[in-house]
Design a protein around this motif. Structure first.
Motif, PDB file in Angstrom:
ATOM      1  N   LEU A 110      45.081  77.295  81.923  1.00  9.22           N
ATOM      2  CA  LEU A 110      43.761  77.600  81.374  1.00  9.22           C
ATOM      3  C   LEU A 110      43.777  77.423  79.860  1.00  9.22           C
ATOM      4  N   LYS A 111      42.720  76.804  79.344  1.00  6.77           N
ATOM      5  CA  LYS A 111      42.623  76.525  77.914  1.00  6.77           C
ATOM      6  C   LYS A 111      41.253  76.957  77.389  1.00  6.77           C
ATOM      7  N   ASN A 112      41.016  76.621  76.114  1.00  2.00           N
ATOM      8  CA  ASN A 112      39.727  76.857  75.454  1.00  2.00           C
ATOM      9  C   ASN A 112      39.355  78.341  75.484  1.00  2.00           C
ATOM     10  N   TRP A 113      40.124  79.110  74.720  1.00  4.90           N
ATOM     11  CA  TRP A 113      39.990  80.553  74.700  1.00  4.90           C
ATOM     12  C   TRP A 113      39.139  81.031  73.524  1.00  4.90           C
ATOM     13  N   LYS A 114      38.425  82.106  73.749  1.00  5.39           N
ATOM     14  CA  LYS A 114      37.852  82.902  72.677  1.00  5.39           C
ATOM     15  C   LYS A 114      38.725  84.137  72.542  1.00  5.39           C
ATOM     16  N   VAL A 115      39.152  84.407  71.331  1.00  5.80           N
ATOM     17  CA  VAL A 115      40.108  85.491  71.094  1.00  5.80           C
ATOM     18  C   VAL A 115      39.465  86.521  70.168  1.00  5.80           C
ATOM     19  N   TYR A 116      39.601  87.798  70.535  1.00  3.25           N
ATOM     20  CA  TYR A 116      39.024  88.906  69.765  1.00  3.25           C
ATOM     21  C   TYR A 116      40.170  89.844  69.354  1.00  3.25           C
ATOM     22  N   THR A 117      40.410  89.964  68.063  1.00  2.00           N
ATOM     23  CA  THR A 117      41.469  90.843  67.584  1.00  2.00           C
ATOM     24  C   THR A 117      40.887  92.229  67.313  1.00  2.00           C
ATOM     25  N   LEU A 118      41.613  93.258  67.770  1.00  5.25           N
ATOM     26  CA  LEU A 118      41.147  94.642  67.693  1.00  5.25           C
ATOM     27  C   LEU A 118      42.200  95.473  66.968  1.00  5.25           C
ATOM     28  N   PRO A 119      42.159  95.538  65.637  1.00  6.25           N
ATOM     29  CA  PRO A 119      43.186  96.256  64.869  1.00  6.25           C
ATOM     30  C   PRO A 119      43.234  97.740  65.220  1.00  6.25           C
ATOM     31  N   SER A 120      44.334  98.383  64.813  1.00  7.91           N
ATOM     32  CA  SER A 120      44.521  99.796  65.138  1.00  7.91           C
ATOM     33  C   SER A 120      44.248 100.716  63.955  1.00  7.91           C
ATOM     34  N   ASP A 121      43.587 100.228  62.911  1.00  5.11           N
ATOM     35  CA  ASP A 121      43.335 101.076  61.751  1.00  5.11           C
ATOM     36  C   ASP A 121      42.038 101.865  61.917  1.00  5.11           C
ATOM     37  N   TYR A 122      41.939 102.945  61.169  1.00  6.39           N
ATOM     38  CA  TYR A 122      40.799 103.854  61.286  1.00  6.39           C
ATOM     39  C   TYR A 122      39.488 103.174  60.919  1.00  6.39           C
ATOM     40  N   PHE A 176      33.911  96.303  75.165  1.00  6.07           N
ATOM     41  CA  PHE A 176      33.243  95.033  75.483  1.00  6.07           C
ATOM     42  C   PHE A 176      31.856  94.931  74.851  1.00  6.07           C
ATOM     43  N   ASP A 177      31.297  96.045  74.419  1.00  5.76           N
ATOM     44  CA  ASP A 177      30.009  96.022  73.726  1.00  5.76           C
ATOM     45  C   ASP A 177      30.179  96.008  72.213  1.00  5.76           C
ATOM     46  N   ASN A 178      31.400  96.036  71.751  1.00  2.00           N
ATOM     47  CA  ASN A 178      31.655  96.151  70.316  1.00  2.00           C
ATOM     48  C   ASN A 178      32.743  95.188  69.863  1.00  2.00           C
ATOM     49  N   LEU A 179      32.650  93.957  70.355  1.00  2.00           N
ATOM     50  CA  LEU A 179      33.676  92.975  70.004  1.00  2.00           C
ATOM     51  C   LEU A 179      33.403  92.370  68.627  1.00  2.00           C
ATOM     52  N   PRO A 180      34.460  92.086  67.872  1.00  2.00           N
ATOM     53  CA  PRO A 180      34.287  91.398  66.590  1.00  2.00           C
ATOM     54  C   PRO A 180      33.988  89.923  66.831  1.00  2.00           C
ATOM     55  N   GLU A 181      33.906  89.175  65.764  1.00  2.00           N
ATOM     56  CA  GLU A 181      33.655  87.737  65.885  1.00  2.00           C
ATOM     57  C   GLU A 181      34.838  87.054  66.564  1.00  2.00           C
ATOM     58  N   ALA A 182      34.529  86.136  67.457  1.00  2.00           N
ATOM     59  CA  ALA A 182      35.579  85.456  68.218  1.00  2.00           C
ATOM     60  C   ALA A 182      36.274  84.400  67.377  1.00  2.00           C
ATOM     61  N   ILE A 183      37.544  84.164  67.726  1.00  2.00           N
ATOM     62  CA  ILE A 183      38.330  83.068  67.165  1.00  2.00           C
ATOM     63  C   ILE A 183      38.533  82.044  68.277  1.00  2.00           C
ATOM     64  N   GLU A 184      38.248  80.788  67.997  1.00  2.00           N
ATOM     65  CA  GLU A 184      38.398  79.736  69.006  1.00  2.00           C
ATOM     66  C   GLU A 184      39.841  79.218  68.991  1.00  2.00           C
ATOM     67  N   SER A 185      40.420  79.061  70.174  1.00  2.00           N
ATOM     68  CA  SER A 185      41.784  78.553  70.279  1.00  2.00           C
ATOM     69  C   SER A 185      41.931  77.776  71.580  1.00  2.00           C
ATOM     70  N   GLU A 186      42.360  76.523  71.483  1.00  2.00           N
ATOM     71  CA  GLU A 186      42.507  75.735  72.697  1.00  2.00           C
ATOM     72  C   GLU A 186      43.582  76.315  73.601  1.00  2.00           C
ATOM     73  N   HIS A 187      44.686  76.754  72.989  1.00  2.00           N
ATOM     74  CA  HIS A 187      45.803  77.265  73.777  1.00  2.00           C
ATOM     75  C   HIS A 187      45.990  78.754  73.525  1.00  2.00           C
ATOM     76  N   ILE A 188      46.625  79.405  74.468  1.00  2.22           N
ATOM     77  CA  ILE A 188      47.026  80.800  74.299  1.00  2.22           C
ATOM     78  C   ILE A 188      48.032  80.897  73.156  1.00  2.22           C
ATOM     79  N   GLN A 189      47.858  81.913  72.318  1.00  3.06           N
ATOM     80  CA  GLN A 189      48.794  82.172  71.225  1.00  3.06           C
ATOM     81  C   GLN A 189      49.018  83.680  71.143  1.00  3.06           C
TER      82      GLN A 189
END
Length: 778
Positions: A497-509, A379-392
């Motif tokens: 619930l809508k208007n989400w901020k989404v943070y993708t956290l890849p599994s690469d080194y 939670f202290d190291n989140l990447p840039e958020a992606i805005e999305s109205e709906h869950i995807q």
């Protein structure tokens, strides 16, 4: 001069034994036998998968297969391993398929190639690339134009790599498979024919092409211009397995495409083992009858990184270790099963075949202590958020692997309202204003959280960790993250619930290493990356003990060595010594939960059989008892003794949702019940979909000595089965199994498959069937 002559003769003999020349050979399907260079040939194949073995160890594992007594290697080609992003192919380094085949030829082994495009193999999405799911209406393993276009491109790339390694071109490839176990997926002969054309178009025109399926379904998609093989495991009645093939093709050689030496492990279920004596007995019977086989697996290896898949219909993720209880252990070590198989095969060496020497064992090292000194909370190291109205789902955000965080603000919530998540695939943690409220597991079918009173504007976080995509059946349509919606529900009211901020956290080194690490003073209360190091005077294989950690992934020296999970049965992760170095080594751990303590060490032996709690959830609550008082059986009957499918026609059609079988006795006179597979037949007499089935109740299941859960009756695996408990309670007949179809269906009968092994318990004789629209009483 004499010394030179002797050395020359020895060199010629060595080269002849290793088949290092590029002389052209022939391999074909003859009358009741395979023909290699016009001479009878029995295929004794060792299945092993190059992505599950570090490249520096490829030659060692190949030598082990030779020492086992095999004359052939059998291998899958994993599409998603070679095309991780659409249009970006990689056949270099650890992915050098052609080099693996050439190494086999160097040591006198032929190769059977199974390029799919679907392979199963308990591998992420069965080998299909995740990015196919970015097209939401795609039809996988069908003649969907986009899917078939991508299949052809992939297969052509495979052909570019290895088509010239067919035996008549100087290589060692003797057979190529078309698709894989399609009978367990559907009936579509035109699709199989189209895949065959694609395989031939990729250049595989000079060796026999073949199909593999089960004896119960191979005719569904059998092609006249393909060779047929049958898959089965230890204990099977071999004559019965091939009976129908011999009726249809009396002059065809026989081959077991996969002879299962063991089985794979699921998280939360006991470690799987299979009898070495039954394995050797089955192999001997096949060899005595001139039946070829591929031993699946001869060496299982490891599903490093994120590559382990999951089973279907019930989501059941596969462990990182693919040890498979195979003759050659996960780390390439000999086992008691290895020596029993070697002793057998030494008696069946063909013309010109030699039993290879057992290569020197790779050394192991213990690492008494690994120092974890830094931490980076997620939670202290989140990447840039992606805005999305709906869950995807994750795929919508162009993410294939890793974890994903969904964040929004809440309206006012009254105590007692429910947060409903549809669907969180696969393991989700729910936080409000940073406080952990619940953990939801797809394995348990969880998706609801009871909420306290919450003020408007509170921050909702849902952190989702996907496991492997399902690799079997219709489960290959396995979108990850949250796939549909999130709602707050109260009686008669639902608010999406809508208007989400989404943070993708890849599994690469690269992503894991570039965090803002700080000195570790206390263990964070939520998911975090941990970094540490250890020094080595010498390198060797080791097994990283993760038993005090929660759930997550590990990278060492940049290598993603796999997933861990405290529930077991696997408590260690195999770390190949070829990826270690003398001096300082780096380790990064992502723990999605939190460790109980920071203890970490490298052991000389693995821990593959230690459960903490039981993730193999049984289907009977404490003191729960099925009440059939007042219920009238819809059908009463008796099964015939013996093996193979038995089909029952009710003589009527009935709309139902719940199906119960009550077993009254067994042919062997024992107190047990066992079922390998159940099909419920629709009004047209064909099996209805099992995609939404759930076990509503099972009076007894064996989960201590073996994985004999009731869900095995619809897991599409004929070698697994439900068996009532024999290690503890030993309950007597009647036994009951209640299935919730998940939807209303008009049914006309059912089909029953007993367990495949001969002279075993649980062979049901007399039974009653109960059919209802409403749930049964307990």
């Amino acid at each position: 001069m004499m010394i030179r002559f002797i050395l020359y003769v020895c060199l010629l003999a060595f080269l002849a034994g290793c088949k290092t020349t590029n002389a052209q050979e022939t391999f074909e399907v003859g009358k009741n036998t395979f023909l290699l260079n016009d001479k009878p040939f029995v295929v004794k194949a060792a299945e092993m998968h190059y992505p599950r073995i570090p490249k520096p160890y490829w030659e060692h594992r190949i030598k082990m297969a030779k020492a086992l007594g095999m004359n052939t290697l059998c291998l899958y080609v994993f599409w998603n391993y070679h095309e991780p992003e659409e249009g970006k192919f990689d056949f270099t380094g650890d992915k050098d398929l052609a080099e693996f085949c050439r190494l086999a030829q160097k040591h006198g082994l032929y190769v059977i190639v199974r390029p799919g495009p679907y392979v199963c193999a308990e591998w992420e999405m069965g080998g299909l690339p995740w990015w196919l799911l970015k097209k939401k209406d795609i039809r996988l393993r069908e003649q969907d134009p986009y899917y078939m276009e991508r299949v052809k491109i992939f297969m052509d790339k495979v052909g570019e790599q290895i088509a010239d390694l067919q035996v008549n071109r100087g290589g060692n490839i003797i057979m190529v498979q078309v698709e894989n176990e399609y009978g367990a997926y559907g009936v579509d002969k035109p699709y199989i024919a189209a895949i065959k054309d694609i395989v031939e178009g990729a250049g595989f025109t000079d060796v026999p092409l073949f199909q593999c399926d089960w004896n119960s379904n191979f005719e569904n998609n059998a092609q006249e211009d393909l060779f047929w093989t049958i898959n089965f495991g230890t204990g099977a009645n071999i004559d019965e397995q091939f009976r129908r093939v011999k009726e249809l093709r009396p002059e065809s050689p026989l081959m077991c495409g996969e002879f299962w030496s063991g089985w794979f492990d699921h998280w939360g279920a006991p470690h799987e083992t299979r009898s070495a004596d039954e394995l050797v007995s089955g192999m001997k019977e096949m060899l005595d009858k001139n039946i070829s086989f591929s031993l699946y697996m001869a060496h299982g290896g490891t599903s490093f990184g994120h590559w382990a898949g999951a089973n279907f219909p019930n989501f059941s993720p596969t462990a990182t270790s693919y040890d498979y209880d195979a003759p050659i252990g996960e780390a390439g070590n000999t086992t008691p099963k290895f020596f029993k198989v070697r002793e057998l095969l030494e008696q069946y060496l063909g013309e010109g075949e030699t039993l290879g020497e057992i290569p020197e064992a790779i050394p192991t090292v213990a690492i008494p202590s690994i120092n974890i000194s830094e931490v980076a909370p997620i939670f202290d190291n989140l990447p840039e958020a992606i805005e999305s109205e709906h869950i995807q789902s994750m795929e919508f955000f162009d993410q294939g692997y890793g974890s994903i965080l969904y964040r929004t603000t809440l309206p006012e919530v009254e105590e007692g309202e429910t947060l409903l998540i549809t669907e969180a695939n696969d393991w989700a943690q729910v936080f409000v204003d940073g406080k952990h409220l619940a953990t939801l597991s797809r394995m348990k079918g969880e998706g609801a959280v009871a909420l306290p009173a919450i003020k408007v504007g509170a921050v909702l976080d849902i952190l989702v960790e996907p496991m492997g995509r399902m690799n079997f059946g219709k489960g290959i349509y396995d979108w990850k993250g949250i796939t549909e919606k999130v709602e707050i529900q109260s009686e008669g009211n639902s608010r999406e619930l809508k208007n989400w901020k989404v943070y993708t956290l890849p599994s690469d080194y690269a992503f894991a290493s570039k965090k803002n690490y700080e000195e570790l003073t206390t263990i964070p209360s939520a998911a975090a990356y941990y970094k540490g190091s250890f020094d080595l005077d010498k390198v060797g294989d080791t097994f990283i003990d993760m038993s005090t950690w929660g759930k997550g992934m590990v990278w060492i020296n940049g290598h993603h060595i796999g997933r861990f999970w405290e529930i077991g049965p696997q408590q260690t992760l195999y770390m190949p010594g070829c990826w270690l170095k003398e001096g300082e080594n780096e380790i990064i751990i992502l723990d999605m939960d939190k460790p109980k303590e920071l203890r970490l060490a490298g052991l000389e032996k693995p821990i593959l059989d230690q459960l903490t709690g039981n993730g193999a959830y049984t289907h009977r609550k404490f003191d729960q008892e099925l009440d059939l008082t007042g219920e009238t059986p819809s059908y009463t009957g008796s099964f015939k003794p013996g093996h193979g499918w038995q089909h029952v026609d009710f003589g009527k059609k009935e709309k139902i949702r719940y199906f119960t079988i009550e077993t009254l006795d067994a042919h062997g006179g024992d107190d047990y019940a066992a079922i390998a597979e159940l099909e419920i037949l629709g009004e047209d007499g064909k099996p209805v979909s099992r995609q939404h089935w759930k076990v509503a109740y099972a009076d007894s299941e064996e989960v201590d000595e073996a994985n004999n859960l009731a869900t095995n009756v619809f897991d599409l695996q004929e070698s697994t089965f439900w068996h009532t408990n024999y290690s503890k309670t030993k309950a007597k007949h009647p036994h009951h199994l209640v299935i919730d179809l998940g939807e209303e269906k008009v049914v006309s009968g059912f089909s029953y498959l007993p367990r495949a092994e001969a002279n075993k318990t649980g062979m049901i004789k007399d039974y009653r069937i109960y059919l209802k629209m409403e749930p049964f009483k307990f």
